[in-house]
Design an enzyme around this catalytic site. Sequence first.
Site, PDB file in Angstrom:
ATOM      1  N   LEU A   1       0.557  -1.132  -0.040  1.00 38.93           N
ATOM      2  CA  LEU A   1      -0.047  -0.155  -0.258  1.00 38.93           C
ATOM      3  C   LEU A   1       1.182   1.158  -0.115  1.00 38.93           C
ATOM      4  CD1 LEU A   1      -2.700  -0.968   2.008  1.00 38.93           C
ATOM      5  CD2 LEU A   1      -2.808  -1.634   0.039  1.00 38.93           C
ATOM      6  N   GLY A   2       0.608   1.869  -0.499  1.00 40.23           N
ATOM      7  CA  GLY A   2       1.865   3.085  -0.980  1.00 40.23           C
ATOM      8  C   GLY A   2       0.957   4.072  -0.873  1.00 40.23           C
ATOM      9  N   SER A   3       0.634   5.402  -1.385  1.00 41.37           N
ATOM     10  CA  SER A   3       0.276   6.525  -1.668  1.00 41.37           C
ATOM     11  C   SER A   3      -0.054   7.801  -2.500  1.00 41.37           C
ATOM     12  CB  SER A   3       0.440   7.679  -0.646  1.00 41.37           C
ATOM     13  OG  SER A   3       0.649   8.742  -0.468  1.00 41.37           O
TER      14      SER A   3
ATOM     15  N   CYS B   1      -0.136  10.880  -3.433  1.00 35.40           N
ATOM     16  CA  CYS B   1       1.000  11.433  -2.912  1.00 35.40           C
ATOM     17  C   CYS B   1       2.700  11.387  -4.029  1.00 35.40           C
ATOM     18  CB  CYS B   1       2.244  11.523  -1.741  1.00 35.40           C
ATOM     19  SG  CYS B   1       3.484  10.889  -0.785  1.00 35.40           S
TER      20      CYS B   1
ATOM     21  N   TYR C   1       8.667  11.025   1.007  1.00 36.29           N
ATOM     22  CA  TYR C   1       7.943  10.083   1.020  1.00 36.29           C
ATOM     23  C   TYR C   1       7.354   9.027   0.265  1.00 36.29           C
ATOM     24  CZ  TYR C   1       3.903   7.254   2.849  1.00 36.29           C
ATOM     25  OH  TYR C   1       3.150   7.079   2.828  1.00 36.29           O
TER      26      TYR C   1
ATOM     27  N   LYS D   1       7.354   5.425  -1.713  1.00 33.45           N
ATOM     28  CA  LYS D   1       6.992   4.694  -1.706  1.00 33.45           C
ATOM     29  C   LYS D   1       6.991   4.853  -3.298  1.00 33.45           C
ATOM     30  CE  LYS D   1       4.285   4.557   1.821  1.00 33.45           C
ATOM     31  NZ  LYS D   1       4.158   3.150   1.928  1.00 33.45           N
TER      32      LYS D   1
ATOM     33  N   ARG E   1      -8.838  20.424  16.163  1.00 32.54           N
ATOM     34  CA  ARG E   1      -8.972  21.621  16.149  1.00 32.54           C
ATOM     35  C   ARG E   1     -10.776  22.466  15.933  1.00 32.54           C
ATOM     36  NH1 ARG E   1      -6.087  23.585  10.822  1.00 32.54           N
ATOM     37  NH2 ARG E   1      -4.783  22.702  11.808  1.00 32.54           N
TER      38      ARG E   1
ATOM     39  N   TRP F   1      -4.643  26.587   7.950  1.00 36.42           N
ATOM     40  CA  TRP F   1      -3.947  27.254   7.264  1.00 36.42           C
ATOM     41  C   TRP F   1      -4.128  27.128   5.746  1.00 36.42           C
ATOM     42  CZ3 TRP F   1       2.078  24.115   7.178  1.00 36.42           C
ATOM     43  CH2 TRP F   1       2.460  23.967   8.426  1.00 36.42           C
TER      44      TRP F   1
END
Length: 330
Positions: free
Chosen positions: A123-125, A127, A154, A158, A205, A220
């Site tokens: 499993l990656g991402s 991004c 990162y 991946k 938050r 942000w």
Amino acid sequence: MGHGVTASDGVTYVPGELDRDATFYVAGHRGLVGSAIVRRLERAGFRRIVGKRSAELDLKNRDAVFAYMAEVKPKYIVLAAAKVGGILANSTYPVDFLSDNVRIQTNVLDAALNNDVERVAFLGSSCIYPKFAEQPIREESLLTGYLEPTNDAYAIAKIAGIMHTQAVRRQYGLPWISAMPTNLYGPNDNFSPKGSHVLPALVRRYDEAASIGAASVTNWGTGTPRREFLHADDMADAVLHLLEHYDGPEQVNVGSGHDVTIREVAETIAAVVGFEGETLWDTTKPDGTPQKLLDVSKLADAGWTSSISLEEGLERTVAWYRKHAGSLRG
């Protein structure tokens, strides 16, 4: 190494229902994704699910990983263990995100190969894709452009995991696959102010602001970037579905196929937690990638689509967060 699979990405392996009595190792079984996968496997009737907490087994320790794999001899593995974090953490500690993740996945994949593990899902991402990839992002966009600088270390780790999985297919013919999820959220997420991703950070938050009756919350960036979100339980369902219905060298995008602005996410979270104050935006802080929406056509072709809406998923997540807020990290 056999399993009826021909080397160099042969097509003799036919996906089907996994053996519910076989040992199934979930690396990272206590995290957001791993714990969701364990829950899904339990519901599916798997009886021999194994995993070790990081305090018991350091996946960066190669000898320890090899010893554990030789001991439990899994037939199936989902590699969900990773060092993860949001923009701040990735920007501040790029060495840690690159080094730790490369070591974790290399050790697990090498040990799996050494023990002839039949089926692995890495499993990656999302991004991994270029910062300005054409939207929605197709699997073929991998390695066609520059990465988002705030999390490139990162992402490179991946990408190495995807290549490792593909290399095992080519060299040894094992039917290992990789899946690239979009932004995930849900139970067992990291809600710490400095280490979390955008959605859990917003949950914390706004919930804290609502509890003290704060007049405003400051987030942000500009709130304009578009993001796709998927509940971890949906992700887990997709992973099991892919293991039983998909085989191929290319990574598979896993997402909902829909995106929203960060501002819209913030408004939805504010409504779910009951925050009635004003939302302010600190535009001196970075936005990150302007849009990240995955093309999930390949996943749909394999027979899977998401079923948990963002509002329903957020309601579940806020409920879980409030129940466990006293014991959460950071």
